[in-house]
Motif scaffolding. Structure first.
Motif, PDB file in Angstrom:
ATOM      1  N   GLN A 151       0.715  -1.158   0.149  1.00  0.00           N
ATOM      2  CA  GLN A 151       0.025   0.024   0.036  1.00  0.00           C
ATOM      3  C   GLN A 151       0.872   1.358   0.088  1.00  0.00           C
ATOM      4  N   PRO A 152       0.656   2.158  -0.820  1.00  0.00           N
ATOM      5  CA  PRO A 152       1.364   3.367  -0.792  1.00  0.00           C
ATOM      6  C   PRO A 152       1.268   4.117   0.454  1.00  0.00           C
ATOM      7  N   VAL A 153       2.566   4.831   0.836  1.00  0.00           N
ATOM      8  CA  VAL A 153       2.679   5.733   1.963  1.00  0.00           C
ATOM      9  C   VAL A 153       3.084   7.043   1.610  1.00  0.00           C
ATOM     10  N   GLN A 154       2.462   7.999   2.107  1.00  0.00           N
ATOM     11  CA  GLN A 154       3.129   9.436   1.910  1.00  0.00           C
ATOM     12  C   GLN A 154       2.773  10.443   3.067  1.00  0.00           C
ATOM     13  N   LEU A 155       3.960  10.836   3.749  1.00  0.00           N
ATOM     14  CA  LEU A 155       3.708  11.451   5.205  1.00  0.00           C
ATOM     15  C   LEU A 155       5.008  12.310   5.367  1.00  0.00           C
ATOM     16  N   LEU A 156       4.814  13.333   6.064  1.00  0.00           N
ATOM     17  CA  LEU A 156       5.874  14.098   6.609  1.00  0.00           C
ATOM     18  C   LEU A 156       6.385  13.444   7.869  1.00  0.00           C
ATOM     19  N   ALA A 157       7.764  13.569   8.096  1.00  0.00           N
ATOM     20  CA  ALA A 157       8.345  12.712   9.049  1.00  0.00           C
ATOM     21  C   ALA A 157       8.685  13.836  10.245  1.00  0.00           C
ATOM     22  N   THR A 158       7.630  14.497  10.884  1.00  0.00           N
ATOM     23  CA  THR A 158       7.951  15.290  11.897  1.00  0.00           C
ATOM     24  C   THR A 158       8.852  14.721  13.000  1.00  0.00           C
ATOM     25  N   SER A 159       8.842  13.185  13.121  1.00  0.00           N
ATOM     26  CA  SER A 159       9.569  12.745  14.196  1.00  0.00           C
ATOM     27  C   SER A 159       9.364  11.313  14.280  1.00  0.00           C
ATOM     28  N   LYS A 160      10.378  10.429  14.556  1.00  0.00           N
ATOM     29  CA  LYS A 160      10.167   8.754  14.522  1.00  0.00           C
ATOM     30  C   LYS A 160       8.765   8.448  15.272  1.00  0.00           C
ATOM     31  N   GLU A 161       8.716   9.122  16.430  1.00  0.00           N
ATOM     32  CA  GLU A 161       7.556   8.644  17.107  1.00  0.00           C
ATOM     33  C   GLU A 161       6.119   9.111  16.249  1.00  0.00           C
ATOM     34  N   PHE A 162       6.287  10.089  15.587  1.00  0.00           N
ATOM     35  CA  PHE A 162       5.077  10.482  14.863  1.00  0.00           C
ATOM     36  C   PHE A 162       4.813   9.422  13.729  1.00  0.00           C
ATOM     37  N   VAL A 163       5.940   9.235  13.046  1.00  0.00           N
ATOM     38  CA  VAL A 163       5.671   8.254  11.832  1.00  0.00           C
ATOM     39  C   VAL A 163       5.007   6.836  12.167  1.00  0.00           C
ATOM     40  N   GLU A 164       5.619   6.693  13.428  1.00  0.00           N
ATOM     41  CA  GLU A 164       5.436   5.186  14.087  1.00  0.00           C
ATOM     42  C   GLU A 164       3.875   5.079  14.146  1.00  0.00           C
ATOM     43  N   ASP A 165       3.398   6.281  15.008  1.00  0.00           N
ATOM     44  CA  ASP A 165       2.160   6.236  15.445  1.00  0.00           C
ATOM     45  C   ASP A 165       1.126   6.470  14.163  1.00  0.00           C
ATOM     46  N   LYS A 166       1.560   7.172  13.294  1.00  0.00           N
ATOM     47  CA  LYS A 166       0.727   7.338  12.010  1.00  0.00           C
ATOM     48  C   LYS A 166       0.746   6.205  11.308  1.00  0.00           C
ATOM     49  N   LEU A 167       1.593   5.525  11.013  1.00  0.00           N
ATOM     50  CA  LEU A 167       1.490   4.132  10.365  1.00  0.00           C
ATOM     51  C   LEU A 167       0.526   3.085  10.895  1.00  0.00           C
ATOM     52  N   THR A 168       0.845   3.105  12.522  1.00  0.00           N
ATOM     53  CA  THR A 168      -0.018   2.201  13.212  1.00  0.00           C
ATOM     54  C   THR A 168      -1.410   2.296  13.161  1.00  0.00           C
ATOM     55  N   THR A 186       7.865   9.029   1.052  1.00  0.00           N
ATOM     56  CA  THR A 186       7.190   8.188  -0.053  1.00  0.00           C
ATOM     57  C   THR A 186       7.776   6.792   0.262  1.00  0.00           C
ATOM     58  N   GLY A 187       6.920   5.717  -0.007  1.00  0.00           N
ATOM     59  CA  GLY A 187       7.273   4.396   0.079  1.00  0.00           C
ATOM     60  C   GLY A 187       5.769   3.575   0.028  1.00  0.00           C
ATOM     61  N   GLU A 188       6.105   2.434   0.620  1.00  0.00           N
ATOM     62  CA  GLU A 188       5.089   1.297   0.536  1.00  0.00           C
ATOM     63  C   GLU A 188       5.066   0.659   1.924  1.00  0.00           C
ATOM     64  N   LEU A 189       3.767   0.128   2.318  1.00  0.00           N
ATOM     65  CA  LEU A 189       3.758  -0.696   3.508  1.00  0.00           C
ATOM     66  C   LEU A 189       2.853  -1.966   3.096  1.00  0.00           C
ATOM     67  N   GLU A 190       3.334  -3.133   3.813  1.00  0.00           N
ATOM     68  CA  GLU A 190       2.732  -4.155   3.409  1.00  0.00           C
ATOM     69  C   GLU A 190       2.351  -4.983   4.715  1.00  0.00           C
ATOM     70  N   VAL A 191       1.093  -5.527   4.768  1.00  0.00           N
ATOM     71  CA  VAL A 191       0.563  -6.394   5.960  1.00  0.00           C
ATOM     72  C   VAL A 191       0.686  -7.889   5.654  1.00  0.00           C
ATOM     73  N   PHE A 192       1.376  -8.664   6.490  1.00  0.00           N
ATOM     74  CA  PHE A 192       1.580 -10.108   6.150  1.00  0.00           C
ATOM     75  C   PHE A 192       0.406 -10.901   7.054  1.00  0.00           C
ATOM     76  N   ASP A 193      -0.221 -11.904   6.175  1.00  0.00           N
ATOM     77  CA  ASP A 193      -1.061 -12.658   7.032  1.00  0.00           C
ATOM     78  C   ASP A 193      -0.415 -13.952   7.460  1.00  0.00           C
ATOM     79  N   SER A 194       0.798 -14.255   7.398  1.00  0.00           N
ATOM     80  CA  SER A 194       1.658 -15.453   7.829  1.00  0.00           C
ATOM     81  C   SER A 194       2.937 -15.006   8.290  1.00  0.00           C
ATOM     82  N   LEU A 195       3.361 -15.471   9.347  1.00  0.00           N
ATOM     83  CA  LEU A 195       4.457 -15.616   9.906  1.00  0.00           C
ATOM     84  C   LEU A 195       5.374 -16.713  10.082  1.00  0.00           C
ATOM     85  N   GLU A 196       6.673 -16.871   9.480  1.00  0.00           N
ATOM     86  CA  GLU A 196       7.227 -18.047   9.464  1.00  0.00           C
ATOM     87  C   GLU A 196       8.410 -17.822  10.432  1.00  0.00           C
TER      88      GLU A 196
END
Length: 236
Positions: A84-101, A197-207
């Motif tokens: 999934q495409p991602v585009q955001l402003l990186a105001t801080s590491k914490e902001f990016v992590e919280d926003k993505l989650t 900018t970039g991509e995020l991928e959600v997994f349905d399986s953990l090996e």
């Protein structure tokens, strides 16, 4: 099916099992993007488009091509069709992590992210190589070197894991960075920047792969009562 492949566990690293238990050649059969560390907790590994880089304790970045080198811990995957495409402003590491989650509703799933752009500031740490007899992960990270660059362009990549899996891998986000010129890399402690900018991928399986032929792994003992606090402190 979208699968993330994990070798070793953070819990066993906490117990001091820092020796390599999978070859780089074997690991790359399971993914072309990822992160980890080499034998003896030697530096920070970035796998990007099938190429492998290691930041060592001096801050030097090496292009690693030897398939026989080993790793005690690594997470990799092959980017799939469901990114999934991602585009955001990186105001801080914490902001990016919280926003993505929050945006991608990640609380109960595994996910990978790859973001590129121009950063105002990036601070990383690099795991210093340890010698036998190995200390615990927490002891090994007490004297880790920290490096920082300003106005640096590069790629941020890493994984999100649910809290319930926090002894298998780092709960929440575990991120590494590498600059476009491949001269600066490491485990991310903090960053600020402009538009990413970039991509995020959600997994349905953990090996989850275990080094069952390694006797140190088989005989290791983990203090489960303190492992979560220790991992949090070690991961910074």
């Amino acid at each position: 099916m979208t699968t993330v492949y994990s070798h070793g566990t953070l819990a066993t690293l906490m117990a001091g099992n820092l020796g390599g238990t999978i070859s780089l050649g074997e690991l790359l059969q399971h993914g072309s993007m990822g992160l980890g560390t080499f034998d003896g907790f030697d530096g920070e590994v970035v796998v990007l488009d099938g190429e492998v880089y290691q930041a060592d304790r001096t801050g030097t970045v090496h292009h690693v091509t030897d398939p026989t080198v080993t790793l005690p811990f690594a997470t990799v995957h092959f980017p799939g069709l469901h990114q999934q495409p991602v585009q955001l402003l990186a105001t801080s590491k914490e902001f990016v992590e919280d926003k993505l989650t929050e945006t991608f509703n990640l609380t109960n799933v595994f996910a990978a992210v790859r973001l590129a752009g121009n950063f105002d500031q990036v601070k990383v740490r690099v795991a210093p190589k340890q010698q036998r007899p190995y200390p615990t992960l927490l002891e090994a990270t007490k004297h880790q070197p920290v490096f920082e660059q300003t106005h640096v362009s590069g790629t941020l990549l890493g994984y999100y894991a649910p809290d319930i899996f926090g002894t298998v891998t780092a709960a929440g986000w575990h991120l590494h960075f590498i600059s476009y010129d491949r001269q600066f890399a490491g485990h991310v402690l903090a960053f600020t920047g402009g538009e990413l900018t970039g991509e995020l991928e959600v997994f349905d399986s953990l090996e989850q792969h275990f080094p069952i032929t390694d006797q140190e792994f088989r005989q290791g003992r983990v203090d489960l009562a303190n492992v979560k606090a220790g991992i949090h402190a070690a991961e910074g």
